[in-house]
Design a protein around this motif. Structure first.
Motif, PDB file in Angstrom:
ATOM      1  N   SER A  51      38.614  41.000  29.822  1.00 35.30           N
ATOM      2  CA  SER A  51      38.416  39.900  28.983  1.00 35.30           C
ATOM      3  C   SER A  51      37.004  39.708  27.529  1.00 35.30           C
ATOM      4  O   SER A  51      35.730  40.347  28.421  1.00 35.30           O
ATOM      5  CB  SER A  51      37.484  38.840  30.577  1.00 35.30           C
ATOM      6  N   PHE A  52      37.424  39.100  26.523  1.00 34.07           N
ATOM      7  CA  PHE A  52      36.938  39.631  25.389  1.00 34.07           C
ATOM      8  C   PHE A  52      36.060  38.458  25.643  1.00 34.07           C
ATOM      9  O   PHE A  52      35.761  37.624  24.070  1.00 34.07           O
ATOM     10  CB  PHE A  52      37.978  40.529  24.531  1.00 34.07           C
ATOM     11  N   LYS A  53      36.191  36.714  26.236  1.00 40.20           N
ATOM     12  CA  LYS A  53      35.301  36.196  25.957  1.00 40.20           C
ATOM     13  C   LYS A  53      36.128  34.743  25.177  1.00 40.20           C
ATOM     14  O   LYS A  53      37.013  34.480  25.231  1.00 40.20           O
ATOM     15  CB  LYS A  53      33.841  35.853  25.135  1.00 40.20           C
ATOM     16  N   ALA A  54      35.652  34.236  23.653  1.00 40.70           N
ATOM     17  CA  ALA A  54      36.775  34.003  23.040  1.00 40.70           C
ATOM     18  C   ALA A  54      37.515  34.067  22.451  1.00 40.70           C
ATOM     19  O   ALA A  54      38.723  33.724  22.303  1.00 40.70           O
ATOM     20  CB  ALA A  54      36.016  33.148  21.889  1.00 40.70           C
ATOM     21  N   LEU A  55      38.101  35.954  22.739  1.00 42.38           N
ATOM     22  CA  LEU A  55      39.357  36.541  22.136  1.00 42.38           C
ATOM     23  C   LEU A  55      40.131  36.329  22.746  1.00 42.38           C
ATOM     24  O   LEU A  55      41.456  36.455  22.748  1.00 42.38           O
ATOM     25  CB  LEU A  55      39.169  37.786  21.632  1.00 42.38           C
ATOM     26  N   GLY A  56      40.004  36.425  24.646  1.00 44.53           N
ATOM     27  CA  GLY A  56      41.049  36.509  25.075  1.00 44.53           C
ATOM     28  C   GLY A  56      40.749  37.054  26.515  1.00 44.53           C
ATOM     29  O   GLY A  56      40.421  37.950  26.220  1.00 44.53           O
ATOM     30  N   THR A  57      41.750  37.854  26.431  1.00 42.26           N
ATOM     31  CA  THR A  57      41.879  39.337  27.888  1.00 42.26           C
ATOM     32  C   THR A  57      43.171  40.106  27.232  1.00 42.26           C
ATOM     33  O   THR A  57      44.122  40.099  26.705  1.00 42.26           O
ATOM     34  CB  THR A  57      42.765  38.472  29.493  1.00 42.26           C
ATOM     35  N   ALA A  58      43.100  41.580  27.550  1.00 39.25           N
ATOM     36  CA  ALA A  58      44.384  42.146  27.348  1.00 39.25           C
ATOM     37  C   ALA A  58      44.098  42.934  28.782  1.00 39.25           C
ATOM     38  O   ALA A  58      43.363  43.138  29.895  1.00 39.25           O
ATOM     39  CB  ALA A  58      43.053  43.184  26.280  1.00 39.25           C
ATOM     40  N   ARG A  59      45.456  44.049  28.547  1.00 36.41           N
ATOM     41  CA  ARG A  59      45.730  44.226  30.059  1.00 36.41           C
ATOM     42  C   ARG A  59      45.789  46.244  29.682  1.00 36.41           C
ATOM     43  O   ARG A  59      45.718  46.035  28.704  1.00 36.41           O
ATOM     44  CB  ARG A  59      47.396  44.182  30.336  1.00 36.41           C
ATOM     45  N   ILE A  60      45.139  46.517  30.134  1.00 38.12           N
ATOM     46  CA  ILE A  60      45.213  48.224  30.404  1.00 38.12           C
ATOM     47  C   ILE A  60      45.635  48.677  31.702  1.00 38.12           C
ATOM     48  O   ILE A  60      45.006  48.364  33.088  1.00 38.12           O
ATOM     49  CB  ILE A  60      43.790  48.622  30.898  1.00 38.12           C
ATOM     50  N   PHE A  61      46.944  50.071  30.919  1.00 39.66           N
ATOM     51  CA  PHE A  61      46.501  50.076  32.478  1.00 39.66           C
ATOM     52  C   PHE A  61      46.745  51.462  32.401  1.00 39.66           C
ATOM     53  O   PHE A  61      47.435  52.592  31.093  1.00 39.66           O
ATOM     54  CB  PHE A  61      48.805  49.874  32.403  1.00 39.66           C
TER      55      PHE A  61
END
Length: 121
Positions: A51-61
């Motif tokens: 979670s990057f706060k205001a930037l949203g989220t990323a999936r890391i696999f």
């Protein structure tokens, strides 16, 4: 490249659902976020949502595959939710690929350091 510091928020990191607080620094700027474990198969796969706060989220696999006498590390990272997806383009993908090229050496250093500490304990 990657977080400058991280701290587990839950005692069972990297257990399913556990969280890790991290700080990423770029020059004089820094941002904090939280990463949550969404899926794991110990010794094989780890899937995270950062979670990057205001930037949203990323999936890391991350996936580990036997490769002869060595191990191949496969990493897939992309925006998942929020406005960061609008910035995902060939240029940002190239930057991620450059970041990922340095990741195996950093991960190996962490594992080797932990292994030395366990052997000397």
């Amino acid at each position: 490249m990657g977080p400058s510091s991280s701290t587990p928020l839950d005692g069972d990191w990297p257990g399913l659902g556990s969280r890790l607080r991290y700080t990423v620094k770029l020059g004089p700027w820094s941002v904090e976020g939280v990463t949550t474990v969404r899926h794991r198969e110990p010794g094989r796969e780890l899937e995270l949502e950062a979670s990057f706060k205001a930037l949203g989220t990323a999936r890391i696999f991350l996936q580990l595959r036997p490769w002869g006498e060595e191990t191949l590390v496969v990493c897939d990272e992309h925006p998942l939710r929020g406005p960061a997806g609008t910035f995902h383009n060939p240029v940002s993908e190239a930057a991620l690929q450059l970041r990922h090229r340095g990741m195996p050496a950093r991960l190996a250093g962490l594992v080797e350091e932990e292994h030395r500490e366990v052997r000397h304990a």
